[in-house]
Enzyme design. Structure first.
Site, mmCIF file in Angstrom:
data_model
loop_
_atom_site.group_PDB
_atom_site.id
_atom_site.type_symbol
_atom_site.label_atom_id
_atom_site.label_comp_id
_atom_site.label_asym_id
_atom_site.label_seq_id
_atom_site.Cartn_x
_atom_site.Cartn_y
_atom_site.Cartn_z
ATOM 1 N N ARG A 119 51.217 38.644 -24.139
ATOM 2 C CA ARG A 119 51.104 38.220 -22.741
ATOM 3 C C ARG A 119 49.653 38.338 -22.308
ATOM 4 N NH1 ARG A 119 55.215 37.501 -19.191
ATOM 5 N NH2 ARG A 119 56.634 38.400 -20.723
ATOM 6 N N ARG A 144 47.244 32.360 -16.686
ATOM 7 C CA ARG A 144 48.292 32.922 -15.832
ATOM 8 C C ARG A 144 47.882 34.291 -15.326
ATOM 9 N NH1 ARG A 144 53.715 30.846 -19.107
ATOM 10 N NH2 ARG A 144 52.988 28.672 -19.174
ATOM 11 N N SER A 200 59.673 27.010 -24.721
ATOM 12 C CA SER A 200 60.679 26.817 -23.697
ATOM 13 C C SER A 200 60.772 25.312 -23.461
ATOM 14 C CB SER A 200 60.234 27.546 -22.432
ATOM 15 O OG SER A 200 61.290 27.690 -21.526
ATOM 16 N N GLU A 246 60.373 34.961 -27.277
ATOM 17 C CA GLU A 246 60.162 33.588 -26.830
ATOM 18 C C GLU A 246 58.830 33.023 -27.319
ATOM 19 O OE1 GLU A 246 60.146 33.108 -22.581
ATOM 20 O OE2 GLU A 246 59.224 31.130 -22.733
ATOM 21 N N ARG A 270 51.179 33.099 -29.695
ATOM 22 C CA ARG A 270 52.389 33.758 -30.207
ATOM 23 C C ARG A 270 52.713 33.291 -31.621
ATOM 24 N NH1 ARG A 270 56.453 34.712 -24.968
ATOM 25 N NH2 ARG A 270 54.910 35.942 -23.807
#
Length: 425
Positions: free
Chosen positions: A276, A261, A351, A348, A389
């Site tokens: 991130r 990303r 999802s 988070e 994560r």
RNA sequence: GGAGGGAUGGGUGAGUGGUUGAAACCGGCGGUCUUGAAAACCGUUAGCCUCGCAAGGGGCUCGGGGGUUCGAAUCCCUCUCCCUCCGCCA
């Protein structure tokens, strides 16, 4: 993509729903464009019907060696008109398609209406955050101190938002992937898939990442190739333009992949550590479901992801995203948020979404009941889980006062019985 | 990277300018026959868009896009994908 007829028949409802999602004006021109398109379409088609009829007459005359020049001249004229009307109809059709492609999914009635993340609603909690009798460190301090994480050299060889895992750090990452895949394939009935990490733009249209979100992606220069931002893209597109049998549903797939990303627009957000990154690994769960079952499937998919956190003994909560915080393609999304002691908050880690037929329409994913007509199926997916994560959640939650990290029981068989990560002397 | 061949309905595969939206076969579905099944036989079997309250019309689609023509699965251009051979390569 929403169904054209549905928008037409429920224009006010759809407008209201999209306003709740934060897209107030997107359907402003819909009615005009839709009407104009059909107006020119009908005019062109009436002339085409005439042309087809006369073409047969010309063929018949020619067969009998008779003169057809008058009819041919008339058709030449008609042909010019058709070309003109076709062009007009196509212009409106292009406009309509463009409009349709940029309309997000409509939220399910159970989704809370809101204007941002604070309006998300907690659904349930699992586990008790551990009480530390010392100040817990963040993973970006713990990792380098344990000799399992290296940011400096990652910056040298690649840049910011990259990390190098070394030694048991690399192994822990690998082992987490195995643990997740084993759990989902052995106990939850998913079939493992290892897809390409590069896809073409058609696949990204299918899942809804394009055309709106190109800036979030890495594109390979001079090609139509893109690095996948999630396994959702290749796996959902696996059956693009195919018709499945109803008996095959639900089709449950899981995939380990790297994800890439660009994180454009996230400057200053989660800049420290591995929360991130431009590249991370994830085990993704994907389901193709019967429309009437898809919300049950969303619940069970979410539970499947939760099991990983439970087995690892990581406290978490489940949150239902409000209308404004959902992804473009989703009709309903649950986020799983894991407890991070260093920041004292839930973050988070997964999802889980039901896209209903939104992606299926874009990717032409259909099924058939017996000999019946084809229908669009429903697609769902969720992280099960984001591995990076999970890695940092384990490190932070299981850290000890001396800087060592206890390995959760569930992972020990994967690490030759290793019980603890210890900082080098 | 070089040379060549190909892409037709759920599948195999005919079809080189005018009832071919598409033969034939296989598969699927329905039926006849049968105690039941098989076999045989008969029938049926694409999608999208659009007009219409409906019944029922119309248009488009033979890998995608564009062109030639009164008319294109058939001719031309272009793109994509697949296959074969050579080279390179984990």
């Amino acid at each position: 993509m929403l169904d054209l007829g549905f928008i037409r028949d429920n224009l006010e409802l759809v407008k209201r729903k999209l306003r709740e999602r934060g897209f107030p004006d997107i359907l402003e021109n819909f009615d005009t464009v839709d009407r104009e398109r059909r107006k020119f379409l009908v005019e062109a088609e009436n002339r085409k019907a005439r042309r087809n009829k006369v073409s047969d007459e010309i063929a018949a005359l020619k067969k009998q060696k008779q003169d057809a020049s008058a009819l041919i001249a008339e058709m030449k004229q008609l042909g010019a008109e058709i070309q003109e009307l076709d062009a007009k109809a196509k212009a409106y059709d292009d406009q309509l398609r463009e409009l349709l492609r940029n309309i997000p999914n409509v939220p399910h009635p159970s989704v809370p209406v809101g204007s941002g993340p604070p309006d998300n609603q907690e659904v349930r909690r699992w586990g008790e955050p551990r009480r530390f009798d010392f100040a817990p460190q963040a993973h970006w301090d713990l990792g380098p101190a344990l000799g399992i994480l290296d940011f400096d050299r990652a910056a040298k060889i690649a840049g910011t938002r990259f990390a190098v895992y070394t030694g048991l750090g690399a192994k822990l990452e690998r082992v987490l992937a195995n643990f997740m895949l084993d759990t989902h394939t052995r106990e939850h009935g998913y079939t493992e898939v290892l897809p390409p990490f590069i896809v073409n733009s058609a696949s990204l249209y299918g899942t809804g990442n394009l055309p709106k979100f190109a800036a979030d992606l890495f594109k390979l220069e001079g090609t139509d190739y893109w690095l996948i931002p999630t396994a959702e893209v290749p796996v959902t597109n696996l059956y693009r333009d195919e018709v499945l049998e109803a008996e095959q549903l639900p089709l449950k797939l899981c995939a380990w992949t790297a994800c890439f990303r660009s994180e454009a627009g996230s400057y200053g957000k989660d800049t420290r550590g591995i929360i991130r990154q431009h590249q991370f690994q994830k085990v993704e769960l994907v389901k193709f479901a019967l429309p009437e079952k898809s919300y049950d499937e969303l619940e069970s998919l979410t539970r499947d992801a939760e099991v990983i956190l439970q087995r690892l003994g990581l406290p978490y909560r489940v949150v239902v995203l409000c209308t404004a915080d959902m992804g473009f393609s989703s009709a309903k999304t649950y986020d799983l948020e894991v407890w991070l002691p260093s920041s004292g908050e839930y973050k988070e880690i997964s999802s889980c979404s039901n896209f209903e037929a939104f992606q299926a329409r874009r990717a032409n994913l259909r099924f058939r009941r017996g000999a019946g007509k084809t229908e669009f199926l429903h697609t769902l997916n969720g992280s099960g889980l984001a591995i990076g994560r999970t890695w940092l959640a384990v490190i932070e939650n299981y850290q000890q006062a001396d800087g060592s990290v206890v390995i959760p029981q569930a992972l020990r068989p994967y690490l030759d019985g290793l019980e603890r990560l210890v900082p080098p002397k």
